[in-house]
Design a protein around this motif. Structure first.
Motif, PDB file in Angstrom:
ATOM      1  N   VAL A 261       0.858  -1.064  -0.025  1.00 55.87           N
ATOM      2  CA  VAL A 261       0.035  -0.096   0.002  1.00 55.87           C
ATOM      3  C   VAL A 261       0.780   1.179   0.165  1.00 55.87           C
ATOM      4  CG1 VAL A 261      -0.279   0.054   2.635  1.00 55.87           C
ATOM      5  CG2 VAL A 261      -2.032   0.953   1.097  1.00 55.87           C
ATOM      6  N   TYR A 262       0.342   2.276  -0.911  1.00 59.38           N
ATOM      7  CA  TYR A 262       1.128   3.665  -0.548  1.00 59.38           C
ATOM      8  C   TYR A 262       0.220   4.624   0.102  1.00 59.38           C
ATOM      9  CZ  TYR A 262       3.200   8.033  -2.125  1.00 59.38           C
ATOM     10  OH  TYR A 262       3.948   9.133  -2.183  1.00 59.38           O
ATOM     11  N   CYS A 263       0.860   5.451   0.896  1.00 56.87           N
ATOM     12  CA  CYS A 263       0.298   6.687   1.629  1.00 56.87           C
ATOM     13  C   CYS A 263       1.062   7.757   1.693  1.00 56.87           C
ATOM     14  CB  CYS A 263      -0.511   5.916   2.946  1.00 56.87           C
ATOM     15  SG  CYS A 263      -1.244   7.509   3.816  1.00 56.87           S
ATOM     16  N   GLY A 264       1.081   8.839   0.790  1.00 58.50           N
ATOM     17  CA  GLY A 264       2.084   9.761   0.698  1.00 58.50           C
ATOM     18  C   GLY A 264       1.534  10.711  -0.007  1.00 58.50           C
ATOM     19  N   THR A 265       2.537  11.735  -0.223  1.00 59.53           N
ATOM     20  CA  THR A 265       2.050  12.963  -1.273  1.00 59.53           C
ATOM     21  C   THR A 265       2.206  12.809  -2.483  1.00 59.53           C
ATOM     22  OG1 THR A 265       4.220  14.011  -0.943  1.00 59.53           O
ATOM     23  CG2 THR A 265       2.761  14.383   0.817  1.00 59.53           C
ATOM     24  N   GLY A 266       2.857  11.787  -3.052  1.00 60.82           N
ATOM     25  CA  GLY A 266       2.881  11.424  -4.438  1.00 60.82           C
ATOM     26  C   GLY A 266       4.096  12.113  -5.030  1.00 60.82           C
ATOM     27  N   GLU A 267       5.210  12.293  -4.088  1.00 60.87           N
ATOM     28  CA  GLU A 267       6.257  13.157  -4.540  1.00 60.87           C
ATOM     29  C   GLU A 267       7.549  12.104  -4.415  1.00 60.87           C
ATOM     30  OE1 GLU A 267       6.093  17.721  -3.504  1.00 60.87           O
ATOM     31  OE2 GLU A 267       5.462  16.529  -1.901  1.00 60.87           O
ATOM     32  N   LYS A 268       8.367  12.169  -5.447  1.00 62.34           N
ATOM     33  CA  LYS A 268       9.540  11.379  -5.482  1.00 62.34           C
ATOM     34  C   LYS A 268      10.533  11.748  -4.501  1.00 62.34           C
ATOM     35  CE  LYS A 268      11.946   8.250  -8.828  1.00 62.34           C
ATOM     36  NZ  LYS A 268      12.079   7.829 -10.070  1.00 62.34           N
ATOM     37  N   ASN A 269      11.267  11.049  -3.732  1.00 63.39           N
ATOM     38  CA  ASN A 269      12.394  11.487  -2.851  1.00 63.39           C
ATOM     39  C   ASN A 269      13.746  11.733  -3.800  1.00 63.39           C
ATOM     40  OD1 ASN A 269      14.096  11.829  -0.871  1.00 63.39           O
ATOM     41  ND2 ASN A 269      14.372   9.848  -0.064  1.00 63.39           N
ATOM     42  N   ALA A 270      13.827  12.848  -4.256  1.00 62.63           N
ATOM     43  CA  ALA A 270      14.910  13.170  -5.061  1.00 62.63           C
ATOM     44  C   ALA A 270      16.494  13.299  -4.198  1.00 62.63           C
ATOM     45  CB  ALA A 270      14.682  14.656  -5.696  1.00 62.63           C
ATOM     46  N   ASP A 271      16.211  13.320  -2.741  1.00 66.44           N
ATOM     47  CA  ASP A 271      17.276  13.436  -2.116  1.00 66.44           C
ATOM     48  C   ASP A 271      17.899  12.040  -1.547  1.00 66.44           C
ATOM     49  OD1 ASP A 271      17.028  16.238  -1.947  1.00 66.44           O
ATOM     50  OD2 ASP A 271      15.704  16.135  -0.239  1.00 66.44           O
TER      51      ASP A 271
END
Length: 276
Positions: A261-271
């Motif tokens: 399951v995914y629960c987040g803002t939909g932004e990839k972790n570029a760091d």
């Protein structure tokens, strides 16, 4: 995770911060059964939730005979009414990457990206501005497709590829052992293989073409993009992605119980490269 056992399986990912209210659980249990029946789907999975500024998107996926290729994505904002998302094309996904910031929660909202292009050469060169409009609904479909491609995970042998090329659940799968479930090589990306890694002849001889047709997590680049932890003693194993923060996959060793399951803002972790 399968919609039929949502009320039970959601507790496996509670330690990762994925929590649904009793009202949301009850609504999803009913509406996903109706969605499966009306859309004539073989299975319906609760994919997760993308958190927006004003409202959230609850996401479900339905499958046909082929679990990998015959997949449709739906979204809802009230856990009752579901809308079908368009397939994420390459152009749509490339444009969606231009939209920065979080989702607003309004599917009709349009992001605007202004690009400056140089026209002509030498002293006659001029600059022109081009505005690219990205609809939030298209961006939502693109982000879901990207998350599926990057981190969708299943245990090894949970699915089998038939002689006709269809991918179906493996009826003989009885779960990984505790020792197997502690290794990243026991988990596979649920997508077409795309990582080219040279394997030894001995390793290739031990592969079973019907179940080893996907990439394993141990080949992922960069190394360290997965966190594997046991919980409840050795009764539950959780895999958390540091590339897409908020994604968690679980498996109960010795049983057929697994899911993600995914629960987040939909932004990839570029760091991520700087965090490892």
């Amino acid at each position: 995770m399968e919609s039929d056992s949502l009320h039970l399986c959601i507790d496996y990912v509670g330690s990762s911060g994925v929590i649904l209210s009793p009202e949301q659980k009850a609504s999803l249990q009913t509406s996903l059964v109706i969605l499966r029946s009306e859309s004539k789907l073989k299975k319906v999975y609760f994919w997760g939730k993308i958190i927006g500024i004003k409202d959230d998107y609850f996401v479900a996926q339905g499958t046909g005979n082929d679990e990998m290729t015959e997949r449709k994505t739906y979204y809802s904002q009230d856990c009752v009414k579901w809308g079908l998302l368009p397939p994420a094309t390459k152009i749509m996904r490339d444009q969606s990457k231009l939209a920065k910031g979080r989702f607003t929660g309004d599917p009709s909202f349009e992001f605007e990206h202004v690009e400056t292009k140089k026209v002509g050469e030498g002293e006659d060169a001029t600059e022109e501005e081009e505005t690219i409009t990205i609809k939030e609904e298209d961006r939502l479909a693109s982000v879901i497709a990207e998350i599926d491609e990057d981190v969708s995970v299943v245990p090894r042998a949970a699915f089998v590829k038939t002689p006709t090329g269809q991918v179906k659940p493996n009826r003989s799968f009885e779960g990984l052992t505790v020792s197997e479930s502690a290794k990243l090589c026991s988990y596979m990306h649920f997508r077409e293989p795309k990582i080219l890694v040279e394997k030894s002849l001995l390793h290739k001889a031990n592969l079973d073409k019907s179940i080893d047709f996907m990439d394993t997590l141990e080949d992922d680049i960069p190394k360290g993009s997965w966190s594997l932890q046991f919980e409840r003693g050795s009764g539950l194993v959780c895999l958390r992605s540091t590339l897409w923060l908020g994604f968690v996959a679980y498996h109960v060793p010795g049983t057929r119980k697994f899911g993600s399951v995914y629960c987040g803002t939909g932004e990839k972790n570029a760091d991520l490269p700087f965090m490892l």
